[in-house]
Write a protein that holds these residues in place. Structure first.
Motif, PDB file in Angstrom:
ATOM      1  N   ARG A   1       2.557   1.591  -3.418  1.00  0.00           N
ATOM      2  CA  ARG A   1       1.619   2.011  -4.452  1.00  0.00           C
ATOM      3  C   ARG A   1       1.274   3.501  -4.303  1.00  0.00           C
ATOM      4  O   ARG A   1       1.177   4.239  -5.287  1.00  0.00           O
ATOM      5  N   LYS A   2       1.115   3.935  -3.061  1.00  0.00           N
ATOM      6  CA  LYS A   2       0.780   5.337  -2.804  1.00  0.00           C
ATOM      7  C   LYS A   2       1.899   6.249  -3.274  1.00  0.00           C
ATOM      8  O   LYS A   2       1.678   7.298  -3.883  1.00  0.00           O
ATOM      9  N   ARG A   3       3.134   5.821  -2.994  1.00  0.00           N
ATOM     10  CA  ARG A   3       4.282   6.630  -3.407  1.00  0.00           C
ATOM     11  C   ARG A   3       4.427   6.660  -4.939  1.00  0.00           C
ATOM     12  O   ARG A   3       4.785   7.679  -5.522  1.00  0.00           O
TER      13      ARG A   3
ATOM     14  N   THR B   1       1.966   6.290  -7.198  1.00  0.00           N
ATOM     15  CA  THR B   1       0.850   6.998  -7.843  1.00  0.00           C
ATOM     16  C   THR B   1       0.733   8.436  -7.372  1.00  0.00           C
ATOM     17  O   THR B   1       0.044   9.235  -8.008  1.00  0.00           O
ATOM     18  N   GLY B   2       1.347   8.776  -6.246  1.00  0.00           N
ATOM     19  CA  GLY B   2       1.189  10.128  -5.710  1.00  0.00           C
ATOM     20  C   GLY B   2       2.166  11.071  -6.209  1.00  0.00           C
ATOM     21  O   GLY B   2       2.493  11.575  -7.171  1.00  0.00           O
TER      22      GLY B   2
ATOM     23  N   PRO C   1       0.815  -1.225   0.000  1.00  0.00           N
ATOM     24  CA  PRO C   1       0.000   0.000   0.000  1.00  0.00           C
ATOM     25  C   PRO C   1       0.848   1.274   0.000  1.00  0.00           C
ATOM     26  O   PRO C   1       0.567   2.217  -0.747  1.00  0.00           O
ATOM     27  N   ALA C   2       1.889   1.286   0.830  1.00  0.00           N
ATOM     28  CA  ALA C   2       2.748   2.476   0.875  1.00  0.00           C
ATOM     29  C   ALA C   2       3.514   2.636  -0.427  1.00  0.00           C
ATOM     30  O   ALA C   2       3.680   3.764  -0.932  1.00  0.00           O
TER      31      ALA C   2
END
Length: 199
Positions: free
Chosen positions: A194-196, A198-199, A191-192
């Motif tokens: 993927r967040k990094r 896509t963010g 999750p972390a």
């Protein structure tokens, strides 16, 4: 050496025993388990092989002790035997009827291996058990040693194979556990990550 995208790939030997950030506890356990199983399999193979060879050697010696040679007489010409009576051991002999005297003094008849050219009345040597029954000639010398060695080698190889199969089973279980650990860690990190990304 193999190259990938211009970079040199180097295989590190014994990496499971060396300290490095990628080595997991399960890698070290696997290395020690496999080493222990290998040593045990080889030791057990040697022990089992020697034991089997000794047992076969002892059985052959006992068979020789219980067997005695007896003078017999060929009842009919060996040339009159049927083709089915030809010896299977490839030495050119044939099986023909013979007569001999048992230890109790009775006359016995049976079939023994003789030369194809032997005629009725020819004296031949046969092997009997303590009751005077015909038995096959017990292996001696090189033939007996060969049987003992082959028995030892076969049992030793089977024992080593069983040990190595056991090692492979343990290794596959450890590999499965390692994959499960990696999957659990990925669920925490993904999750972390993927967040990094896509963010």
């Amino acid at each position: 050496m193999a190259r990938t995208h211009g970079a040199e790939v180097r295989r590190v030997r014994l990496w499971r025993w060396r300290r490095n950030p990628l080595r997991r506890r399960s890698d070290l356990i696997e290395a020690w388990v496999l080493l222990a199983v290998l040593v045990l399999a080889l030791s057990a193979a040697v022990f089992a092989g020697l034991t089997a060879a000794g047992a076969v050697d002892g059985a052959l010696a006992e068979r020789r002790d219980r067997t005695r040679t007896v003078a017999a007489v060929l009842i009919e010409d060996a040339a009159h035997t049927t083709p089915a009576s030809v010896s299977e051991n490839g030495d050119g002999g044939v099986w023909a009827p013979v007569r001999w005297t048992a230890p109790d003094g009775t006359h016995r008849t049976g079939r023994a291996e003789v030369e194809p050219s032997d005629r009725a009345g020819t004296a031949v040597t046969v092997w009997t058990d303590p009751q005077g029954r015909l038995v096959s000639r017990p292996p001696e010398g090189a033939e007996a040693r060969f049987q003992s060695v082959m028995a030892g080698a076969t049992i030793g190889a089977a024992t080593a194979g069983a040990g190595l199969l056991g090692a492979q089973f343990v290794r596959s279980r450890l590999q499965r556990r390692r994959l499960e650990e990696w999957e659990a860690e990925w669920r925490l990190v993904e999750p972390a990550w993927r967040k990094r990304m896509t963010g």
